[in-house]
Design an enzyme around this catalytic site. Structure first.
Site, PDB file in Angstrom:
ATOM      1  N   GLU A  92       0.845  -1.188   0.000  1.00 20.78           N
ATOM      2  CA  GLU A  92       0.000   0.000   0.000  1.00 20.78           C
ATOM      3  C   GLU A  92       0.885   1.244   0.000  1.00 20.78           C
ATOM      4  OE1 GLU A  92      -3.985  -1.669   2.000  1.00 20.78           O
ATOM      5  OE2 GLU A  92      -2.610  -0.761   3.410  1.00 20.78           O
ATOM      6  N   CYS A 106       3.730   8.711   0.943  1.00 19.77           N
ATOM      7  CA  CYS A 106       4.231   7.838   2.000  1.00 19.77           C
ATOM      8  C   CYS A 106       4.360   6.454   1.378  1.00 19.77           C
ATOM      9  CB  CYS A 106       3.240   7.851   3.163  1.00 19.77           C
ATOM     10  SG  CYS A 106       3.693   6.743   4.487  1.00 19.77           S
ATOM     11  N   CYS A 113       6.763  -6.558   7.022  1.00 20.12           N
ATOM     12  CA  CYS A 113       7.930  -6.077   7.781  1.00 20.12           C
ATOM     13  C   CYS A 113       8.319  -7.150   8.799  1.00 20.12           C
ATOM     14  CB  CYS A 113       7.594  -4.776   8.500  1.00 20.12           C
ATOM     15  SG  CYS A 113       9.000  -4.061   9.399  1.00 20.12           S
ATOM     16  N   CYS A 117       7.178  -4.801  15.539  1.00 19.47           N
ATOM     17  CA  CYS A 117       6.722  -3.832  16.549  1.00 19.47           C
ATOM     18  C   CYS A 117       5.295  -4.200  16.966  1.00 19.47           C
ATOM     19  CB  CYS A 117       6.777  -2.414  16.002  1.00 19.47           C
ATOM     20  SG  CYS A 117       8.432  -1.963  15.459  1.00 19.47           S
ATOM     21  N   CYS A 120       1.923  -2.267  15.546  1.00 20.10           N
ATOM     22  CA  CYS A 120       1.845  -1.922  14.120  1.00 20.10           C
ATOM     23  C   CYS A 120       1.195  -3.029  13.293  1.00 20.10           C
ATOM     24  CB  CYS A 120       3.262  -1.639  13.617  1.00 20.10           C
ATOM     25  SG  CYS A 120       3.387  -1.427  11.835  1.00 20.10           S
ATOM     26  N   CYS A 333      -0.655   6.077   9.794  1.00 19.68           N
ATOM     27  CA  CYS A 333       0.570   5.415  10.245  1.00 19.68           C
ATOM     28  C   CYS A 333       0.246   4.119  10.967  1.00 19.68           C
ATOM     29  CB  CYS A 333       1.296   6.288  11.252  1.00 19.68           C
ATOM     30  SG  CYS A 333       2.257   7.551  10.507  1.00 19.68           S
TER      31      CYS A 333
HETATM   32  N1  SAH Z   1       9.380   0.953   9.575  1.00 19.62           N
HETATM   33  C1  SAH Z   1       9.658   2.326   9.698  1.00 19.62           C
HETATM   34  C2  SAH Z   1       8.741   3.195   8.869  1.00 19.62           C
HETATM   35  C3  SAH Z   1       7.293   2.792   8.793  1.00 19.62           C
HETATM   36  S1  SAH Z   1       6.344   2.901  10.250  1.00 19.62           S
HETATM   37  C4  SAH Z   1       9.613   2.762  11.151  1.00 19.62           C
HETATM   38  O1  SAH Z   1       9.174   1.994  11.989  1.00 19.62           O
HETATM   39  O2  SAH Z   1      10.061   3.876  11.428  1.00 19.62           O
HETATM   40  C5  SAH Z   1       5.963   4.636  10.320  1.00 19.62           C
HETATM   41  C6  SAH Z   1       5.654   5.174  11.717  1.00 19.62           C
HETATM   42  O3  SAH Z   1       4.386   4.713  12.194  1.00 19.62           O
HETATM   43  C7  SAH Z   1       6.654   4.759  12.770  1.00 19.62           C
HETATM   44  O4  SAH Z   1       7.076   5.898  13.489  1.00 19.62           O
HETATM   45  C8  SAH Z   1       5.859   3.821  13.671  1.00 19.62           C
HETATM   46  O5  SAH Z   1       6.339   3.811  14.990  1.00 19.62           O
HETATM   47  C9  SAH Z   1       4.486   4.389  13.563  1.00 19.62           C
HETATM   48  N2  SAH Z   1       3.393   3.465  13.883  1.00 19.62           N
HETATM   49  C10 SAH Z   1       3.345   2.131  13.716  1.00 19.62           C
HETATM   50  N3  SAH Z   1       2.145   1.650  14.080  1.00 19.62           N
HETATM   51  C11 SAH Z   1       1.397   2.710  14.471  1.00 19.62           C
HETATM   52  C12 SAH Z   1       0.041   2.885  14.899  1.00 19.62           C
HETATM   53  N4  SAH Z   1      -0.786   1.855  14.978  1.00 19.62           N
HETATM   54  N5  SAH Z   1      -0.365   4.129  15.209  1.00 19.62           N
HETATM   55  C13 SAH Z   1       0.444   5.197  15.075  1.00 19.62           C
HETATM   56  N6  SAH Z   1       1.714   5.101  14.651  1.00 19.62           N
HETATM   57  C14 SAH Z   1       2.194   3.878  14.341  1.00 19.62           C
HETATM   58 FE1  SF4 Z   2       8.004  -2.444  10.726  1.00 18.58          FE
HETATM   59 FE2  SF4 Z   2       5.765  -1.350  11.658  1.00 18.58          FE
HETATM   60 FE3  SF4 Z   2       7.908  -1.555  13.238  1.00 18.58          FE
HETATM   61 FE4  SF4 Z   2       7.930   0.201  11.203  1.00 18.58          FE
HETATM   62  S1  SF4 Z   2       6.590   0.244  12.994  1.00 18.58           S
HETATM   63  S2  SF4 Z   2       9.570  -1.254  11.788  1.00 18.58           S
HETATM   64  S3  SF4 Z   2       6.705  -0.953   9.673  1.00 18.58           S
HETATM   65  S4  SF4 Z   2       6.748  -3.271  12.374  1.00 18.58           S
END
Ligand code: SAH
Ligand code: SF4
Length: 342
Positions: A92, A106, A113, A117, A120, A333
């Site tokens: 996406e 974006c 991934c 995390c 996410c 995000c």
């Molecule tokens: N993988 C990279 C970039 C993609 S994630 C990273 O982790 O930086 C982009 C941003 O979204 C990151 O700052 C992450 O911490 C945040 N993020 C992930 N899940 C989220 C959620 N459910 N709500 C708000 N921010 C989130």
């Molecule tokens: Fe991967 Fe989501 Fe963590 Fe970014 S926030 S590194 S996309 S698992």
């Protein structure tokens, strides 16, 4: 799903285009590159190429290796494209418009991934595969196709850019090349979960894009639970890497934190964050958690977010609380990867 039998050109530089079969003399590569940067969707549109070259390229090469499966529009102006890659993998990509009308792509750099995390949606999917440079560039070109010229690009879609740095670098080289799309490196942000080796690599070898680090919390135990990447990339070392990047790139970095209700928004969390940011030249970007079904977190209230912002501001930190965008289409995000094809 058909696999790619044609050469995919969106990720190639002028000299690589010149080396394709039948592309001569040399300057033809530049001409093709320029058309691609302007968003040409077929070789037949490239009017300054001889017809026989347009025909032969149409046979052997593809201007797009991926396809838009679905286009979703949020009433707030956010657009999300669901894209199918040549092997059937799905990604996406999102277009965000801010209050002053600036448009930001974006983009995703991986299908899924591997970083895991806990908060996410993309992390829940696990990693399918890395994208190649063409698949990254095509997301940008598709977004320009549906929304007109874009101002910025952020690697904040699906995936961890530092785990696919060579393709990210190549895509950036294509997008910033003066003979093509000519985007400025100042307009490109790479967001990492905190992979120290990648930060040093970019600092030493470039390109010097803007760097955002998803800190989430500066409490080491909590961070390790929320972001397993912390184990191999401890916070004190991460802090040093950010300082090094700032020094080398002469650019202010961003610390990002997804705000999780009752978890990383209290006074103790603020103190840890202030301590981490002290001595760094950083901007802090707070993102109230966007709901992901099935994950054990809650959205912070507006009052909880504001109180946290106040604590950081009192310590003279530079803070932005991000407004929620694209949530109706699962395009905010951390929500990417919820495939909602009807
Ligand atoms: N993988 C990279 C970039 C993609 S994630 C990273 O982790 O930086 C982009 C941003 O979204 C990151 O700052 C992450 O911490 C945040 N993020 C992930 N899940 C989220 C959620 N459910 N709500 C708000 N921010 C989130
Ligand atoms: Fe991967 Fe989501 Fe963590 Fe970014 S926030 S590194 S996309 S698992």
């Amino acid at each position: 799903m058909a696999t790619m039998d044609k050469i995919s050109v969106a990720g190639l530089l002028p000299e690589e285009l010149s080396a394709l079969p039948g592309v001569s003399p040399q300057f033809r590569g530049k001409q093709i590159f320029k058309w691609l940067g302007n968003g040409a969707a077929s070789f037949q549109e490239m009017r300054n190429l001889p017809q026989h070259l347009r025909d032969s390229l149409s046979e052997t090469a593809a201007v797009r290796s991926s396809q838009i499966a679905q286009e979703l529009r949020d009433p707030d102006g956010t657009v999300k494209l669901q894209i199918t890659l040549h092997d059937g993998a799905c990604i996406e990509t999102v277009l965000l418009t801010d209050s002053s009308g600036r448009k930001t792509a974006c983009v995703s750099c991986q299908a899924g991934c591997a970083m895991g995390c806990a908060f996410c949606q993309t992390g829940k999917l696990g990693l399918a595969r890395n994208l190649d440079a063409a698949e990254i560039v095509e997301q940008f070109l598709y977004l320009e196709q549906v929304s007109g010229k874009l101002d910025n690009i952020v690697f904040m879609g699906m995936g961890e850019p530092m785990m696919n740095l060579s393709a990210v670098r190549k895509a950036v080289a294509v997008l910033t090349h003066p003979e093509g799309r000519g985007l400025s490196a100042r307009r490109i942000t790479v967001s990492t979960s905190g992979i120290i080796k990648g930060i040093y690599d970019l600092a030493d070898n470039g390109p010097h894009m803007r760097l955002a680090v998803s800190l989430t919390t500066a409490d080491p135990e909590l961070r390790e639970r929320l972001m397993p990447v912390t184990k191999g990339n401890p916070l004190p070392e991460l802090q040093k890497a950010i300082a090094y990047y700032t020094e080398k790139s002469k650019k202010r970095c961003t610390l990002e934190a997804a705000l999780l209700a009752g978890m990383n928004t209290g006074t103790a969390s603020a103190e840890r964050l202030i301590e981490f940011a002290r001595g760094l030249d950083v901007h802090i970007n707070l993102i109230p958690w966007n709901p992901v079904p099935g994950l054990p977190f809650a959205e912070p209230s507006a009052a909880e977010c504001t109180a946290f912002v106040r604590l950081l501001e009192k310590a003279r930190l530079n803070v932005t609380l991000r407004t929620r965008r694209g949530r109706k289409i699962g395009g905010a995000c951390g929500q990417l990867g919820k495939i909602t094809v009807e």
